[in-house]
Design an enzyme around this catalytic site. Structure first.
Site, short mmCIF file in Angstrom:
data_model
loop_
_atom_site.label_atom_id
_atom_site.label_comp_id
_atom_site.label_asym_id
_atom_site.label_seq_id
_atom_site.Cartn_x
_atom_site.Cartn_y
_atom_site.Cartn_z
N SER A 5 -30.59 -3.31 18.10
CA SER A 5 -31.95 -3.32 18.64
C SER A 5 -32.33 -1.91 19.07
O SER A 5 -31.47 -1.06 19.29
CB SER A 5 -32.03 -4.26 19.85
OG SER A 5 -31.45 -3.64 21.00
N ASP A 6 -33.63 -1.65 19.19
CA ASP A 6 -34.05 -0.43 19.87
C ASP A 6 -33.97 -0.70 21.37
O ASP A 6 -33.72 -1.83 21.81
CB ASP A 6 -35.47 -0.04 19.43
CG ASP A 6 -35.70 1.47 19.53
OD1 ASP A 6 -35.04 2.13 20.37
OD2 ASP A 6 -36.52 2.00 18.78
N TRP A 7 -34.19 0.32 22.15
CA TRP A 7 -33.98 0.27 23.60
C TRP A 7 -34.74 -0.91 24.23
O TRP A 7 -35.97 -0.93 24.22
CB TRP A 7 -34.42 1.59 24.22
CG TRP A 7 -34.13 1.74 25.68
CD1 TRP A 7 -34.68 1.02 26.70
CD2 TRP A 7 -33.25 2.68 26.29
NE1 TRP A 7 -34.20 1.45 27.90
CE2 TRP A 7 -33.32 2.47 27.68
CE3 TRP A 7 -32.42 3.68 25.80
CZ2 TRP A 7 -32.59 3.24 28.59
CZ3 TRP A 7 -31.68 4.45 26.70
CH2 TRP A 7 -31.77 4.23 28.08
N ASN A 8 -34.01 -1.89 24.74
CA ASN A 8 -34.56 -3.02 25.48
C ASN A 8 -35.50 -3.90 24.66
O ASN A 8 -36.24 -4.71 25.21
CB ASN A 8 -35.29 -2.55 26.76
CG ASN A 8 -35.63 -3.72 27.68
OD1 ASN A 8 -34.83 -4.62 27.88
ND2 ASN A 8 -36.84 -3.71 28.23
N SER A 9 -35.48 -3.76 23.33
CA SER A 9 -36.44 -4.54 22.55
C SER A 9 -36.13 -6.04 22.58
O SER A 9 -37.02 -6.85 22.32
CB SER A 9 -36.52 -4.03 21.11
OG SER A 9 -35.31 -4.23 20.42
#
Length: 721
Positions: free
Chosen positions: A265-269
């Protein structure tokens, strides 16, 4: 499961140990203070990690030989099964030796150069403990308001695909990812470059047909080049956020593209699935992401806090976790971490890999090839070193030439444009003229005008600061600051030739700059050796060859604007047409200020007539096309011929032209060179309404030239029978 070593390891793992492998954290969870923070952190995060810190699978954003060795050693001492940590970072356009931003590298039209840059970046980063880079960004982009255009390679599916492949091959090497290479992560899957209004983290809404036609090809090229990871994007696509979108990640990525690597995932997605409104709570978000196929949770802490409860309540199956862990462990094995958790760090001499003369020479070459000559009236450039020059502009005395995402790049190690030009010209003076902030200083402007008045030429340095492009740096106004424009106008009143140097991370509205400049050099953010590269081009030691890969609009109101658009039912065929009811503006021409593929040279290239060996193409046949480029000037130069095809009638609407091939090569002074393109049916294929790709019989136009502008192209019609 196919690997006995990993199968056996997986059988020994507890549920906590498995879930830990799926969690990525920043270095501060291991006592590091040097990690890059590119998103929000939940204040409760550390309570989830506290009892599981020695089960964690990967760390992002830190580097440095000693720090990584210390963290890895401490981790392995406390880890029951001794599964090494995996260290990842944003190595986007260099580690310590910083190359031009990717949008600048793309302007080189040189895939081998990009591969060499990726290889050099990987070598430096690996020497300081990184194993995975979050690059390349294969997003197709058409809106200069979006800050992350600087991280892309432009608006064309074909060119982006070529570059995505080159980046992956450079980062990863040929046969295996050895200790001098990195695993590549293609991002942001998928469609992130089409965010509405050019606003970061915003909605993406397009048809699947358009997605497959234009946005999917570059990701596909990176996957086919064997990129080891894919990062999910923040945006929605087909109505569902990608991080929880099973159709995108399972049906398209896993099944159609046959990707068997790690999805991160991207940051906190994952946590942001709640904000998107498709999950009520973190447990539901974790379930959606894991079922969609996300293996690693970057910084939402949803997996480590929720997966055990989801297993206990039978809302997810343990097989989903096992498959994700298997892929992560397989990546660690491919990188050699089980044999050597330090990937050769303990014996490496960092100085022999980082900031070497060889890499600095490559940085200079990359900067020289990325710089674009946009205007050169009356052959204002190049200048003679004996000419008297006024260098004006605060940016000219700034070390801020690296741009966003330059990671460990040291601005203080970068020469300013002033320093490089002072080493070239015998008679040169400098005035700031303006403050980088947008307030206007009459006193500074007057001082600059007074100094410039006494010199033969004015070199005016304008543009943006690095913070004005990159992630979370969207703009609604893409002009340079008003104080710079006001000063340029005052300088123009002197009636002296003005050369404007532009430092930017995105296409800009250069209408005013164009009006008051005799010559314009687009430098992008050129990297560690950018100033020296500019100086060599200004003095003629290097002949510019760069060509833009994003269209430059006349006005922000034209955006998004791109060369490969569709026709309308009422196209404006004549720029001077008076008829009202056509697809046009009342206050601006339709065409851009600078088209895709545009860039001038000091060589005065002339293109001949396009010829083909046949005007018919059939099954299992091809057409050989050729064109002659003449260089009547006294300067050797690199010419880039671009080949475009238009499908005149199809089942669905087709672009007015599409890049299908390009070739860049040296044409010596006073000589000519032949450029050749062989067309086959794959060049005529397109995505139909049934989502399948194949060609239709009918008429086509082949065009060749130095840019996508119709004025630059030589054309011939042919038919597929």
């Amino acid at each position: 499961m196919l690997d006995n070593f990993i199968d056996n390891l997986l059988k020994q793992m507890t549920l906590d140990e498995k879930i830990g492998q799926l969690q990525q954290v920043t270095g501060d969870f291991f006592g590091s203070s040097g990690g890059a923070i590119t998103g929000p952190i939940d204040d409760q995060a550390k309570k989830y990690i506290k009892d599981n810190v020695y089960n964690i699978g990967s760390v992002l954003g830190i580097s440095g030989k000693k720090e990584i060795i210390d963290i890895q050693k401490n981790f392995l001492q406390h880890s029951r099964l001794k599964i090494p940590l995996l260290f990842m970072a944003d190595i986007i356009h260099g580690y310590k030796t910083i190359f031009p931003i990717p949008l600048g590298l793309a302007a080189s039209w040189d895939p081998k150069l990009i591969k060499d840059v990726a290889q050099a970046s990987a070598d430096e980063a690996a020497a300081e403990g990184i194993s995975v880079t979050f690059s390349p960004m294969a997003d197709l982009v058409r809106d200069p308001r979006w800050g992350r255009v600087m991280e892309s390679t432009g608006e064309d599916p074909f060119l982006n695909s070529i570059y995505a492949k080159a980046f992956v091959e450079g980062y990863q090497g040929k046969d295996r990812i050895d200790n001098n290479h990195l695993a590549a992560t293609v991002k942001h899957f998928a469609g992130y470059g089409a965010v509405e209004a050019g606003r970061e983290y915003n909605t993406v809404d397009m048809s699947e047909w358009r997605f497959r036609s234009e946005y999917l090809p570059s990701y596909k090229a990176a996957v086919e080049a064997k990129a080891q990871l894919v990062m999910t994007s923040f945006n929605t696509l087909f109505g569902i956020p990608v991080t929880g979108n099973r159709y995108i990640l399972q049906d398209i990525l896993r099944k159609e593209l046959s990707f068997d690597g790690v999805i991160i995932s991207d940051w906190n997605s994952i946590g942001e699935l709640i904000d998107h409104g498709v999950a009520e709570n973190m447990g539901q978000a974790a379930s959606l992401a894991l079922k969609a196929g996300v293996d690693i949770d970057m910084m939402s802490f949803s997996y480590i806090s929720q997966l055990e409860n989801l297993i206990d309540s039978k809302k997810i199956n343990i097989d989903l976790i096992d498959h994700a862990v298997y892929r992560i462990l397989s990546l660690k094995k491919k990188l050699g971490l089980f044999d050597d958790p330090f990937r050769g760090l303990e014996t490496k001499k960092v100085n022999s890999h980082v900031f070497t003369d060889e890499k600095l020479a490559l940085a200079q070459k990359a900067a020289e090839e990325s710089i674009v000559l946009l205007k050169n009236d009356d052959k204002t450039l190049p200048l003679n070193i004996d000419d008297s020059v006024a260098l004006v502009g605060d940016i000219g005395d700034s070390h801020d030439l690296l741009g966003s995402w330059s990671f460990k790049g040291d601005k203080l190690s970068v020469k300013t444009i002033k320093e490089s030009l002072y080493s070239k010209f015998k008679k040169i003076v400098f005035a700031k003229g303006y403050k980088t902030a947008s307030d206007f200083s009459s006193k500074m402007a007057e001082e600059a005008v007074a100094i410039a008045k006494k010199q033969k030429y004015i070199i005016f340095v304008a543009g943006l600061e690095s913070e004005q492009s990159g992630e979370a740096s969207s703009l609604t106004d893409i002009k340079i600051a008003d104080n710079q424009i006001r000063l340029l106008k005052k300088l123009a009143e002197l009636g002296k030739p003005i050369i404007t140097l532009l430092v930017t991370g995105r296409p800009l509205d250069l209408t005013e700059i164009q009006k008051y400049s005799n010559a314009i050099l687009l430098a992008w953010f050129p990297g560690t050796k950018g100033a020296d590269a500019l100086a060599k081009i200004i003095t003629g030691e290097t002949n510019p060859s760069g060509k833009i890969t994003m269209t430059f609009p006349r006005n922000v109101g034209q955006t998004p604007i791109y060369y490969n658009h569709f026709n309308t039912g009422r196209p404006l065929l004549d720029k001077n047409a008076d008829e009202k009811y056509l697809s046009k503006y009342l206050d601006s021409p339709n065409d851009p200020l600078y088209p895709f593929g545009f860039g001038l040279s000091y060589s005065n290239f002339k293109i001949g007539q396009l010829t083909v060996d046949s005007k018919e193409i059939k099954e299992n046949s091809s057409i050989l096309a050729s064109i002659i480029v003449h260089n009547p000037s006294k300067l050797d130069g690199d010419a880039t011929v671009q080949w475009y095809i238009r499908d005149l009638s199809a089942e669905v609407v087709r672009p007015v032209k599409e890049l299908k091939f390009f070739e860049k090569k040296l044409v010596k002074a006073g000589s000519s060179s032949k450029f050749i393109f062989r067309i086959d049916l794959s060049d005529l294929s397109y995505v139909h309404s049934n989502k399948k790709m194949y060609p239709d019989k009918g008429k086509f136009i082949l065009a060749a030239g130095f840019s996508s502008s119709d004025d630059d192209l030589s054309c011939v019609e042919f038919i597929y029978k």
